[in-house]
Design a protein around this motif. Structure first.
Motif, PDB file in Angstrom:
ATOM      1  N   TYR A  31      45.360  40.974  36.816  1.00 18.78           N
ATOM      2  CA  TYR A  31      44.395  40.773  38.561  1.00 18.78           C
ATOM      3  C   TYR A  31      46.462  39.704  39.160  1.00 18.78           C
ATOM      4  CZ  TYR A  31      40.632  39.731  36.352  1.00 18.78           C
ATOM      5  OH  TYR A  31      39.059  39.996  35.806  1.00 18.78           O
ATOM      6  N   TRP A  32      45.701  40.249  40.864  1.00 16.26           N
ATOM      7  CA  TRP A  32      47.468  40.424  41.745  1.00 16.26           C
ATOM      8  C   TRP A  32      47.114  39.701  42.788  1.00 16.26           C
ATOM      9  CZ3 TRP A  32      52.257  41.935  40.394  1.00 16.26           C
ATOM     10  CH2 TRP A  32      52.661  42.904  39.179  1.00 16.26           C
ATOM     11  N   GLY A  33      48.043  38.900  42.911  1.00 17.55           N
ATOM     12  CA  GLY A  33      48.097  37.872  44.780  1.00 17.55           C
ATOM     13  C   GLY A  33      48.159  38.557  44.988  1.00 17.55           C
ATOM     14  N   GLN A  34      48.424  38.418  46.058  1.00 16.17           N
ATOM     15  CA  GLN A  34      48.785  39.025  47.256  1.00 16.17           C
ATOM     16  C   GLN A  34      49.961  38.617  47.871  1.00 16.17           C
ATOM     17  OE1 GLN A  34      47.716  36.362  47.714  1.00 16.17           O
ATOM     18  NE2 GLN A  34      49.224  35.345  49.301  1.00 16.17           N
ATOM     19  N   GLY A  35      51.020  38.366  47.295  1.00 11.92           N
ATOM     20  CA  GLY A  35      52.471  38.115  47.730  1.00 11.92           C
ATOM     21  C   GLY A  35      52.767  37.192  48.668  1.00 11.92           C
ATOM     22  N   THR A  36      54.203  36.721  48.221  1.00 18.21           N
ATOM     23  CA  THR A  36      54.954  35.900  49.657  1.00 18.21           C
ATOM     24  C   THR A  36      55.898  35.851  49.550  1.00 18.21           C
ATOM     25  OG1 THR A  36      55.463  32.902  49.999  1.00 18.21           O
ATOM     26  CG2 THR A  36      55.264  33.515  47.419  1.00 18.21           C
TER      27      THR A  36
ATOM     28  N   CYS B  60      51.090  29.577  42.133  1.00 22.51           N
ATOM     29  CA  CYS B  60      49.954  30.984  42.291  1.00 22.51           C
ATOM     30  C   CYS B  60      48.559  30.494  41.887  1.00 22.51           C
ATOM     31  CB  CYS B  60      50.272  31.842  41.002  1.00 22.51           C
ATOM     32  SG  CYS B  60      48.862  33.380  40.714  1.00 22.51           S
TER      33      CYS B  60
ATOM     34  N   SER C  68      54.602  38.582  43.816  1.00 22.29           N
ATOM     35  CA  SER C  68      53.876  37.905  43.878  1.00 22.29           C
ATOM     36  C   SER C  68      53.160  37.912  41.740  1.00 22.29           C
ATOM     37  CB  SER C  68      53.088  39.819  43.814  1.00 22.29           C
ATOM     38  OG  SER C  68      53.183  40.408  44.907  1.00 22.29           O
TER      39      SER C  68
ATOM     40  N   VAL D  73      46.496  33.162  44.453  1.00 19.96           N
ATOM     41  CA  VAL D  73      47.022  33.481  45.774  1.00 19.96           C
ATOM     42  C   VAL D  73      48.228  32.233  45.676  1.00 19.96           C
ATOM     43  CG1 VAL D  73      46.569  31.692  47.832  1.00 19.96           C
ATOM     44  CG2 VAL D  73      44.645  33.204  46.940  1.00 19.96           C
ATOM     45  N   GLU D  74      49.338  32.980  45.483  1.00 21.79           N
ATOM     46  CA  GLU D  74      50.989  32.246  45.795  1.00 21.79           C
ATOM     47  C   GLU D  74      50.938  31.703  47.172  1.00 21.79           C
ATOM     48  OE1 GLU D  74      51.103  37.477  44.231  1.00 21.79           O
ATOM     49  OE2 GLU D  74      49.666  35.539  45.731  1.00 21.79           O
TER      50      GLU D  74
ATOM     51  N   GLN E  63      40.654  35.453  41.684  1.00 21.62           N
ATOM     52  CA  GLN E  63      42.019  35.779  42.589  1.00 21.62           C
ATOM     53  C   GLN E  63      42.935  34.771  41.987  1.00 21.62           C
ATOM     54  OE1 GLN E  63      39.185  34.390  45.936  1.00 21.62           O
ATOM     55  NE2 GLN E  63      39.158  36.840  46.959  1.00 21.62           N
TER      56      GLN E  63
END
Length: 124
Positions: free
Chosen positions: A113-118, A22, A95, A5-6, A3
């Protein structure tokens, strides 16, 4: 499962700075490369920068070169994006992404894999 997380996004005036983080969690995290992408409203996702996780080699989009710096901390499984001299056109959702197959690339489709973005908003 990894996972990402940004954090660190926000509202800043033109000429200001922000530092995005991140953090990776989950199984043992050992990517080949980490990258930042961004997507502005109504536009396609755009590559910003990447870093090789072992050697620290970096590469930047021309639009951010000289203003943004990507870095990583292996001990914290965290990648950073220091953004200076921000412009209104930098406004976007940022992201982070991880590539595990051994490829350093600007193409989003190769990242696993990718974060949800900020959200980053730069006012003029």
């Amino acid at each position: 499962q990894v996972q990402l997380v940004e954090s660190g996004g926000g509202l800043v005036q033109a000429g200001g700075s922000l530092r995005l983080s991140c953090a990776a969690s989950g199984r043992t995290f050992s990517p080949y490369a980490m990258a930042w992408f961004r997507q502005a409203p109504g536009k396609e996702r755009e590559f910003v920068a990447y870093i090789s996780w072992s050697g620290g080699n970096t590469y930047y989009a021309d639009s951010v070169k000289g203003r943004f710096t990507i870095s990583g901390d292996n001990t914290k499984s965290t990648v950073y994006l220091q953004m200076n001299s921000l412009k209104p056109e930098d406004t976007a959702v940022y992201s982070c992404a991880a590539e595990t197959s051994g490829l350093m690339t600007t193409k989003a489709s190769f990242y696993d894999y990718w974060g949800q973005g900020t959200q980053v908003t730069v006012s003029s």
